[in-house]
Scaffold this motif. Sequence first.
Motif, PDB file in Angstrom:
ATOM      1  N   ASP A 142      -2.337  -3.428  -4.918  1.00 53.31           N
ATOM      2  CA  ASP A 142      -1.135  -2.599  -4.894  1.00 53.31           C
ATOM      3  C   ASP A 142       0.104  -3.346  -5.380  1.00 53.31           C
ATOM      4  O   ASP A 142       1.130  -2.712  -5.675  1.00 53.31           O
ATOM      5  CB  ASP A 142      -0.908  -2.041  -3.490  1.00 53.31           C
ATOM      6  CG  ASP A 142      -1.916  -0.943  -3.159  1.00 53.31           C
ATOM      7  OD1 ASP A 142      -1.941   0.055  -3.884  1.00 53.31           O
ATOM      8  OD2 ASP A 142      -2.681  -1.107  -2.199  1.00 53.31           O
ATOM      9  N   ARG A 180      -3.664  -8.759  -4.216  1.00 56.53           N
ATOM     10  CA  ARG A 180      -3.512  -7.459  -3.568  1.00 56.53           C
ATOM     11  C   ARG A 180      -3.284  -6.433  -4.679  1.00 56.53           C
ATOM     12  O   ARG A 180      -2.229  -6.431  -5.331  1.00 56.53           O
ATOM     13  CB  ARG A 180      -2.307  -7.466  -2.617  1.00 56.53           C
ATOM     14  CG  ARG A 180      -2.407  -8.479  -1.490  1.00 56.53           C
ATOM     15  CD  ARG A 180      -3.419  -8.042  -0.454  1.00 56.53           C
ATOM     16  NE  ARG A 180      -2.909  -6.959   0.365  1.00 56.53           N
ATOM     17  CZ  ARG A 180      -2.317  -7.122   1.547  1.00 56.53           C
ATOM     18  NH1 ARG A 180      -2.159  -8.330   2.038  1.00 56.53           N
ATOM     19  NH2 ARG A 180      -1.892  -6.079   2.230  1.00 56.53           N
ATOM     20  N   THR A 229       6.993   7.715  -1.844  1.00 58.77           N
ATOM     21  CA  THR A 229       7.737   6.484  -1.583  1.00 58.77           C
ATOM     22  C   THR A 229       8.774   6.234  -2.669  1.00 58.77           C
ATOM     23  O   THR A 229       9.927   5.892  -2.388  1.00 58.77           O
ATOM     24  CB  THR A 229       6.769   5.286  -1.494  1.00 58.77           C
ATOM     25  OG1 THR A 229       5.878   5.484  -0.398  1.00 58.77           O
ATOM     26  CG2 THR A 229       7.535   3.987  -1.281  1.00 58.77           C
ATOM     27  N   ARG A 231       1.620  -2.277  -8.677  1.00 57.84           N
ATOM     28  CA  ARG A 231       2.489  -1.099  -8.778  1.00 57.84           C
ATOM     29  C   ARG A 231       3.978  -1.466  -8.759  1.00 57.84           C
ATOM     30  O   ARG A 231       4.831  -0.611  -9.014  1.00 57.84           O
ATOM     31  CB  ARG A 231       2.201  -0.135  -7.619  1.00 57.84           C
ATOM     32  CG  ARG A 231       0.755   0.327  -7.541  1.00 57.84           C
ATOM     33  CD  ARG A 231       0.559   1.240  -6.332  1.00 57.84           C
ATOM     34  NE  ARG A 231      -0.831   1.565  -6.120  1.00 57.84           N
ATOM     35  CZ  ARG A 231      -1.465   2.590  -6.708  1.00 57.84           C
ATOM     36  NH1 ARG A 231      -0.792   3.365  -7.539  1.00 57.84           N
ATOM     37  NH2 ARG A 231      -2.743   2.822  -6.470  1.00 57.84           N
ATOM     38  N   GLU A 280       0.812  -1.207   0.000  1.00 55.49           N
ATOM     39  CA  GLU A 280       0.000   0.000   0.000  1.00 55.49           C
ATOM     40  C   GLU A 280       0.853   1.267   0.000  1.00 55.49           C
ATOM     41  O   GLU A 280       0.416   2.327  -0.459  1.00 55.49           O
ATOM     42  CB  GLU A 280      -0.935   0.001   1.226  1.00 55.49           C
ATOM     43  CG  GLU A 280      -2.038  -1.046   1.190  1.00 55.49           C
ATOM     44  CD  GLU A 280      -1.570  -2.446   1.481  1.00 55.49           C
ATOM     45  OE1 GLU A 280      -2.307  -3.402   1.186  1.00 55.49           O
ATOM     46  OE2 GLU A 280      -0.433  -2.608   1.997  1.00 55.49           O
ATOM     47  N   ARG A 281       2.091   1.181   0.500  1.00 54.32           N
ATOM     48  CA  ARG A 281       2.992   2.334   0.521  1.00 54.32           C
ATOM     49  C   ARG A 281       3.353   2.796  -0.890  1.00 54.32           C
ATOM     50  O   ARG A 281       3.738   3.945  -1.096  1.00 54.32           O
ATOM     51  CB  ARG A 281       4.273   1.976   1.266  1.00 54.32           C
ATOM     52  CG  ARG A 281       4.133   2.008   2.765  1.00 54.32           C
ATOM     53  CD  ARG A 281       4.735   3.290   3.310  1.00 54.32           C
ATOM     54  NE  ARG A 281       4.472   3.420   4.743  1.00 54.32           N
ATOM     55  CZ  ARG A 281       4.844   4.449   5.464  1.00 54.32           C
ATOM     56  NH1 ARG A 281       5.484   5.453   4.881  1.00 54.32           N
ATOM     57  NH2 ARG A 281       4.577   4.519   6.738  1.00 54.32           N
ATOM     58  N   LEU A 282       3.261   1.864  -1.857  1.00 55.83           N
ATOM     59  CA  LEU A 282       3.664   2.195  -3.217  1.00 55.83           C
ATOM     60  C   LEU A 282       2.690   3.151  -3.886  1.00 55.83           C
ATOM     61  O   LEU A 282       2.997   3.731  -4.927  1.00 55.83           O
ATOM     62  CB  LEU A 282       3.791   0.914  -4.055  1.00 55.83           C
ATOM     63  CG  LEU A 282       4.766  -0.135  -3.511  1.00 55.83           C
ATOM     64  CD1 LEU A 282       4.840  -1.320  -4.457  1.00 55.83           C
ATOM     65  CD2 LEU A 282       6.144   0.464  -3.290  1.00 55.83           C
ATOM     66  N   ALA A 283       1.493   3.326  -3.301  1.00 51.22           N
ATOM     67  CA  ALA A 283       0.513   4.248  -3.878  1.00 51.22           C
ATOM     68  C   ALA A 283       0.944   5.703  -3.692  1.00 51.22           C
ATOM     69  O   ALA A 283       0.454   6.591  -4.379  1.00 51.22           O
ATOM     70  CB  ALA A 283      -0.859   4.016  -3.246  1.00 51.22           C
ATOM     71  N   SER A 284       1.877   5.942  -2.777  1.00 54.05           N
ATOM     72  CA  SER A 284       2.340   7.301  -2.511  1.00 54.05           C
ATOM     73  C   SER A 284       3.514   7.641  -3.425  1.00 54.05           C
ATOM     74  O   SER A 284       4.496   6.892  -3.506  1.00 54.05           O
ATOM     75  CB  SER A 284       2.778   7.426  -1.045  1.00 54.05           C
ATOM     76  OG  SER A 284       3.526   8.599  -0.849  1.00 54.05           O
TER      77      SER A 284
END
Length: 684
Positions: free
Chosen positions: A156, A154, A126, A159, A119-123
């Motif tokens: 994300d 999942r 990051t 990404r 989920e961090r990769l959506a930012s």
Amino acid sequence: MPRDLASAEALLRDVFGFESFRPGQGEIVDAVTQGRDVLAIMPTGGGKSLCFQLPALVRPGLTVVISPLIALMRDQVRALREAGVAAGALTSGNTQDETDAVFDALHSGDLKLLYLAPERLASGGTARLLAEAGVSLIAVDEAHCVSQWGHDFRPDYLRIGALRRDLDVPVAAFTATADEETREEIVARLFGGGTPDVFLRGFDRPNIHLAFSPKDNPRKQILGFADARRGQPGIVYCGTRAKTETLAQALSQDGHVALAYHGGMDPERRRDVEARFAVEDGLIVVATVAFGMGVDKPDIRWVAHADLPKSIEAYYQEIGRSGRDGGPAETLTLYGPDDIRLRRSQIDEGLAPPERRIADHGRLNALLGLAEAQGCRRRVLLGYFGESPAADCGHCDLCDAPPETFDGTEAVRKALSAALRTGENFGAGHLIDILRGQATEKVKARGHDGLPTFGVGQDLSQSQWQAVFRQMMGFDLMRPDPERHGALVMTDRALPILKGEESVRLRRDVMAPRANRATPKALVSDEDAPLLSALKAKRRALAEAASVPAYIIFNDRTLIEMAERRPQSLDEMAGISGIGAKKLDRYGDAFLEVIAGEAAGLHPARRRLAGRGAGSLYDRLLATQADLTRGPDGTEKPLSCSASQLAKIAEARPSGESALSRFLDARRMERFGPAFLSVLSATE
């Protein structure tokens, strides 16, 4: 041996405490270390983590690990730090202090492994952070999560391919279960159409005992299975949230420490269950599949399924959470007609395209074939993954007690005929009523009591006919048709049997099956059991003091080896699998005291050499020095070398006076030089 692999082997021994790679690990570590793209399919508990952790220590720069669940990441980071590795995680579960510490380590360049949730990769921040941090490798754990139609998708994970392109670094992807179709999807989505080195390692987990049983008072069956393993940590998987609550309550009332876990629970309550399961010995978690990939506890001794899993891949992953330390583990899977109907309907009511639903029916059929197997279950399971064992495993319920079979061709033909004569518009219950001659209102209303097949199956009981239909679906002879509300329709595989061209054998199910493994296999012999208990008590005390799960200190397999080998010194302790230099220094004395009754009391310089050839050389140099402390005749002024000097000499092994004189001044060289050189030359 390639230099990088030699470096990795040294770290394997010194940091993680293992003398050698498991089969297949070395090749993967070498490929990842060299910076090649890698896709590795390895069995759960097969040592996947080391295949990216070791290269991360050998390669320059930072390795980013994409992992699906916070609990898993936190456990791996704690274990790495215990081994002396600079690792951190950025998760939503971090405290502000933890996050600040990770950022500080990133900016200073001290961090070697950084764990991230997908989920961090959506930012966008990051990607910038990672670009500035000098990332040299992306490791993807549970890579099958990138498959859109997989059981653990999942979004994300999609990404990761873009992150790879942005950073222009190699990717090493790992998973335990991926059929050919899923492997192709992983390659397409993670490697941008490139061609990674693919390593397909054996799927066999020989330490796990496999067992299936038809449902017959399933609550009683699960309670009996758990009772025979009282005090051992286990997981019970259920098909519904409600069942997890009721079964956990039943286990608790039976004297077990059992907790429910499902996706409908408050997040804080779920985290509490995860934390307790990681730390407490003997806890049972009764869960839906929501309790899944994040389970990294290596000493789970058993897994039971109160309901049939949804596919053979899901089954393999779920039972694979047991026995990850290599110790004995046991499984029991219950199944019945309702399970099969439920799983069929879940497939047919899903939103997947038709070809995907057909593939999912095939996966379920494979699981039913395993449930209804007539010979070694491991042969059937491994055959699904493309492996052909040379012999039966001798470690499943059907090897323990081969089932009785009979020629079921006539019964199957009668069942197929009943389905055909009713237009393939009815389920098993109605067809069984017709076969047994039960003139129910439904049978009479449709005139089915006048069919030629009415009453032709009175030789079999209701439960026996249910077993026949269940096995027919396991052979993929019939499938429920969602367009006809679950009516059973024939498949092409049934035609040769109906025409008399083929025969079929069925298992003679008795609906009061044998007790399943009433006596579980002991972890150690009766002689070693008291010592193992004492070692576990010491581990629990140390874990509680450090607020970490017990297996972070040492896993069961390491304690078992301690109990069996009973090391009497730190050198011997260093030879136990799973004890690296950092853990030997931190915990060696405590466990040695339990085994031998006293701590080693070694000088820190000598302690650092424990378990290495330099350690015994240090001891010989020390003994030689003791003989010469007052000179050859014992009358001179006392003189000695420091422990640090002796350690440096033992490690360097200088040959010749010139080399040795770099470690000793003139006085010490005169007194000890010839004797030290004699000791050193004797060890070359």
